[in-house]
Design a protein around this motif. Structure first.
Motif, mmCIF file in Angstrom:
data_model
loop_
_atom_site.group_PDB
_atom_site.id
_atom_site.type_symbol
_atom_site.label_atom_id
_atom_site.label_comp_id
_atom_site.label_asym_id
_atom_site.label_seq_id
_atom_site.Cartn_x
_atom_site.Cartn_y
_atom_site.Cartn_z
ATOM 1 N N ARG A 261 -14.748 -78.437 -32.140
ATOM 2 C CA ARG A 261 -13.478 -78.450 -33.128
ATOM 3 C C ARG A 261 -13.828 -78.806 -34.638
ATOM 4 N N TYR A 262 -15.281 -79.043 -34.778
ATOM 5 C CA TYR A 262 -15.278 -79.405 -36.381
ATOM 6 C C TYR A 262 -16.652 -78.887 -36.483
ATOM 7 N N SER A 263 -16.766 -78.891 -37.931
ATOM 8 C CA SER A 263 -18.132 -78.528 -38.503
ATOM 9 C C SER A 263 -18.591 -78.971 -39.690
ATOM 10 N N VAL A 264 -19.788 -79.055 -40.038
ATOM 11 C CA VAL A 264 -20.297 -79.818 -41.283
ATOM 12 C C VAL A 264 -19.755 -78.793 -42.393
ATOM 13 N N ILE A 265 -19.341 -79.173 -43.323
ATOM 14 C CA ILE A 265 -18.747 -78.326 -44.430
ATOM 15 C C ILE A 265 -20.087 -77.772 -45.264
ATOM 16 N N PRO A 266 -19.982 -76.468 -45.575
ATOM 17 C CA PRO A 266 -21.179 -75.878 -46.277
ATOM 18 C C PRO A 266 -21.318 -76.680 -47.689
ATOM 19 N N ALA A 267 -22.432 -76.468 -48.124
ATOM 20 C CA ALA A 267 -22.790 -76.825 -49.635
ATOM 21 C C ALA A 267 -22.025 -76.377 -50.539
ATOM 22 N N ALA A 268 -21.577 -75.116 -50.471
ATOM 23 C CA ALA A 268 -20.619 -74.431 -51.619
ATOM 24 C C ALA A 268 -19.436 -75.137 -51.493
ATOM 25 N N ASP A 269 -18.967 -75.721 -50.447
ATOM 26 C CA ASP A 269 -17.595 -76.278 -50.382
ATOM 27 C C ASP A 269 -17.415 -77.747 -50.401
ATOM 28 N N SER A 271 -17.760 -80.289 -52.570
ATOM 29 C CA SER A 271 -16.964 -80.960 -53.370
ATOM 30 C C SER A 271 -15.441 -80.761 -53.242
ATOM 31 N N SER A 272 -15.378 -79.396 -53.227
ATOM 32 C CA SER A 272 -13.917 -78.661 -53.110
ATOM 33 C C SER A 272 -13.096 -79.326 -51.809
ATOM 34 N N SER A 273 -13.885 -79.524 -50.915
ATOM 35 C CA SER A 273 -13.341 -79.845 -49.466
ATOM 36 C C SER A 273 -12.460 -81.185 -49.773
ATOM 37 N N SER A 279 -7.272 -78.713 -44.275
ATOM 38 C CA SER A 279 -7.862 -77.325 -43.865
ATOM 39 C C SER A 279 -9.324 -77.308 -43.749
ATOM 40 N N ALA A 280 -9.990 -78.193 -44.253
ATOM 41 C CA ALA A 280 -11.440 -78.292 -44.262
ATOM 42 C C ALA A 280 -11.889 -78.727 -42.919
ATOM 43 N N GLY A 281 -12.878 -77.999 -42.441
ATOM 44 C CA GLY A 281 -13.315 -77.655 -40.991
ATOM 45 C C GLY A 281 -13.964 -79.079 -40.557
ATOM 46 N N ASN A 282 -14.473 -79.835 -41.454
ATOM 47 C CA ASN A 282 -14.986 -81.046 -41.129
ATOM 48 C C ASN A 282 -13.990 -82.481 -41.372
ATOM 49 N N VAL A 339 -21.142 -91.428 -63.041
ATOM 50 C CA VAL A 339 -19.750 -91.152 -62.267
ATOM 51 C C VAL A 339 -19.605 -90.172 -61.391
ATOM 52 N N LEU A 340 -18.871 -90.560 -60.400
ATOM 53 C CA LEU A 340 -18.700 -89.509 -59.107
ATOM 54 C C LEU A 340 -17.598 -88.932 -59.407
ATOM 55 N N ASN A 341 -17.838 -87.839 -59.993
ATOM 56 C CA ASN A 341 -16.776 -87.148 -60.378
ATOM 57 C C ASN A 341 -16.653 -85.672 -59.475
ATOM 58 N N GLY A 342 -16.975 -85.634 -58.320
ATOM 59 C CA GLY A 342 -16.847 -84.510 -57.389
ATOM 60 C C GLY A 342 -16.160 -84.809 -55.953
ATOM 61 N N LYS A 343 -15.663 -86.023 -55.879
ATOM 62 C CA LYS A 343 -14.895 -86.573 -54.765
ATOM 63 C C LYS A 343 -13.463 -87.132 -55.513
ATOM 64 N N TYR A 344 -12.340 -86.691 -54.865
ATOM 65 C CA TYR A 344 -11.155 -87.148 -55.415
ATOM 66 C C TYR A 344 -10.777 -86.786 -56.734
ATOM 67 N N VAL A 345 -10.650 -85.385 -57.184
ATOM 68 C CA VAL A 345 -10.691 -85.365 -58.732
ATOM 69 C C VAL A 345 -9.324 -85.290 -58.982
ATOM 70 N N ASN A 346 -8.361 -85.263 -58.340
ATOM 71 C CA ASN A 346 -6.882 -85.517 -58.291
ATOM 72 C C ASN A 346 -6.382 -86.550 -57.663
ATOM 73 N N SER A 347 -5.107 -87.146 -58.232
ATOM 74 C CA SER A 347 -4.603 -88.250 -57.698
ATOM 75 C C SER A 347 -3.650 -87.996 -56.600
ATOM 76 N N PHE A 348 -3.313 -86.625 -56.231
ATOM 77 C CA PHE A 348 -2.716 -86.276 -55.127
ATOM 78 C C PHE A 348 -3.424 -85.868 -53.942
ATOM 79 N N ASP A 349 -4.874 -85.976 -54.009
ATOM 80 C CA ASP A 349 -5.717 -85.354 -52.952
ATOM 81 C C ASP A 349 -5.494 -86.455 -51.709
ATOM 82 N N ASN A 350 -5.265 -85.438 -50.457
ATOM 83 C CA ASN A 350 -5.479 -86.433 -49.426
ATOM 84 C C ASN A 350 -6.510 -87.301 -49.196
#
Length: 474
Positions: A261-269, A271-273, A279-282, A339-350
């Motif tokens: 049912r699940y998969s590791v998210i690709p490198a290109a995705d 941060s955006s995951s 929706s993200a498969g991981n 600074v870890l700026n590639g995870k949770y960049v928006n205050s409304f992110d799940n």
């Protein structure tokens, strides 16, 4: 158990604003329950109380922010720059907490709110036949009621697990656990259970959740903001890894992997995951936030990102930042200013609470503790194959050790609240750090301050049976 904690938890679930916040398709006019302890006679009512559990999880004091950041403040991953970051987590970082500390009372309140709402669903006895607008078939209705009760058992187990980690004395030189209420009774006074008794209830609740939820459908995993059978197994793998029951972790992880049912998210995705909702498969389980429930300055994004996006007081330790290979995409989301700026960049992110990558790392560690080194290597390389910036993959390993897994957990999961708990369960020392990340006092397992103080509002209730944790001022 303090009366107002459970009473407040009940009142929160009666708010239609709270009830609609976790589901776009829930109609505000559908739920009018006003009797606090009256029976719930419709699936819609049961569903509302289940959604209320997720609302409490989303609170900024719990999974919305603080509980996860607490897991990083006392880790070997991150530190709190409280001198320049609005003072967030200073008392946690400096081990100067008292019974009145907000970082103690906030999580405590919301964890018990989850439990109080779950108990209402678990113990509900309808006054007649349950009804549901979606079906008139009694068997279908009962199956849905069981599924909702299963979610509630799992939510109660998770909240008890988190309470045990934060307030239990297992790693602070004692055997006392936490209060374990199994029915909703805001007037009850109840003593703390032992660690062993608390664990027994957690395990029983997880097992009951699976038995009630039945065989998963083909599409059950697509709603990642609702606990399903795979979520329960993933949560169990987290719990049993913490407990050190590696055989159970191996079985649970193997079942999740085999489900496909699940998969590791690709490198290109990568941060955006973290900004992709449901929706993200991981993503195995995420707490719904969204623009309607934007956590603003109380969010994880506010603690991780610098102005104008936030205070940026949670920083990655330089040693971890520089440990990433040049081609590792995960290192590219950490700036030279730590600074870890590639995870949770928006205050409304799940809030992505459980990712497939964590489950693979759980399995790899468990396989290296009495299982198959070959299977462990396979799990490890599934992640390596999706983390290279240039080619999409990092070089595959030919062998893997426990230390490799520990390091990989840091690199993959930094900023997600695992560090402190990983150190404790492995019996490793906890290093206190200053506002600039400098190492200071070392606390080994058994130190009284490696738990949190029971909130003053709880221990000051007349006639309370709840005892405080030693070592904390009032």
């Amino acid at each position: 158990m303090k009366k107002y904690i459970l009473k407040y938890g009940m009142l929160a679930v009666l708010s239609t604003a709270a009830l609609t916040s976790c589901s776009d398709d829930f109609i505000e006019t559908e739920f009018y329950q006003q009797v606090q302890q009256g029976p719930l006679n419709t699936i819609e009512e049961l569903d509302s109380f289940v959604k209320g559990q997720y609302v409490s999880m989303r609170n900024a004091s719990y999974y919305g922010c603080d509980f996860l950041m607490i897991g990083e403040v006392r880790s070997n991953n991150m530190y709190s720059d409280f001198a320049n970051g609005a003072g967030y987590y200073q008392t946690v970082a400096s081990y100067s907490m008292t019974a009145g500390d907000q970082y103690s009372s906030g999580p405590y309140m919301n964890m018990y709110q989850v439990i109080s709402k779950a108990n209402i669903v678990i113990n509900n006895v309808p006054s007649g036949q349950l009804t549901w607008k979606s079906s008139q078939d009694p068997a279908v209705i009962q199956a849905r009621a069981n599924y909702l009760k299963g979610q509630s058992y799992a939510a109660r187990a998770l909240a008890l697990f988190d309470l045990l980690r934060l307030f239990g004395q297992e790693y602070a030189g004692g055997t006392t656990g936490v209060v374990v209420p199994t029915v909703y009774n805001p007037d009850a006074k109840q003593a703390r259970s032992t660690v062993a008794e608390t664990r027994a209830q957690i395990e029983s609740d997880f097992d009951k959740a699976l038995s009630l939820m039945g065989t998963p459908t083909a599409s059950v995993h697509t709603n990642r903001t609702e606990i399903n059978q795979f979520t329960v197994k993933a949560l169990m793998s987290k719990y049993y890894l913490y407990k050190g029951d590696f055989a159970k972790v191996r079985t649970l992880v193997a079942e999740i992997v085999a489900s496909n049912r699940y998969s590791v998210i690709p490198a290109a995705d990568f941060s955006s995951s973290f900004s992709k909702a449901n929706s993200a498969g991981n993503s195995i389980f995420e707490i719904a936030v969204g623009s309607t429930n934007d956590l603003g300055t109380t969010s994880i994004a506010n603690k991780l990102n610098v102005a104008p996006a936030g205070y940026g007081n949670m920083k990655v330790l330089p040693a971890l930042r520089t440990s990433y290979a040049a081609d590792d995409v995960r290192g590219s989301v950490i700036t030279a200013a730590n600074v870890l700026n590639g995870k949770y960049v928006n205050s409304f992110d799940n809030i992505h609470l459980i990712r497939y990558e964590e489950i693979l790392l759980n399995g790899a560690e468990a396989e290296l503790n009495g299982g198959s080194a070959t299977v462990a290597l396979g799990y490890y390389n599934l992640i390596q194959a999706k983390r290279g910036k240039a080619t999409g993959a990092l070089p595959a390993a030919t062998a893997v050790t426990l230390n490799d897994i520990y390091v990989e957990r840091q690199k993959e999961l930094v900023g997600e609240g695992f560090g402190y708990w990983d150190l404790l369960r492995r019996n490793q020392p906890i290093i206190q750090r200053s506002a600039n990340g400098t190492a200071g006092t070392i606390r080994n397992v058994g130190n009284q301050l490696l738990t949190f103080p029971i909130p003053r509002a709880e221990i000051n209730v007349p006639g309370t049976l709840v005892t405080p944790n030693p070592g904390f001022g009032n």
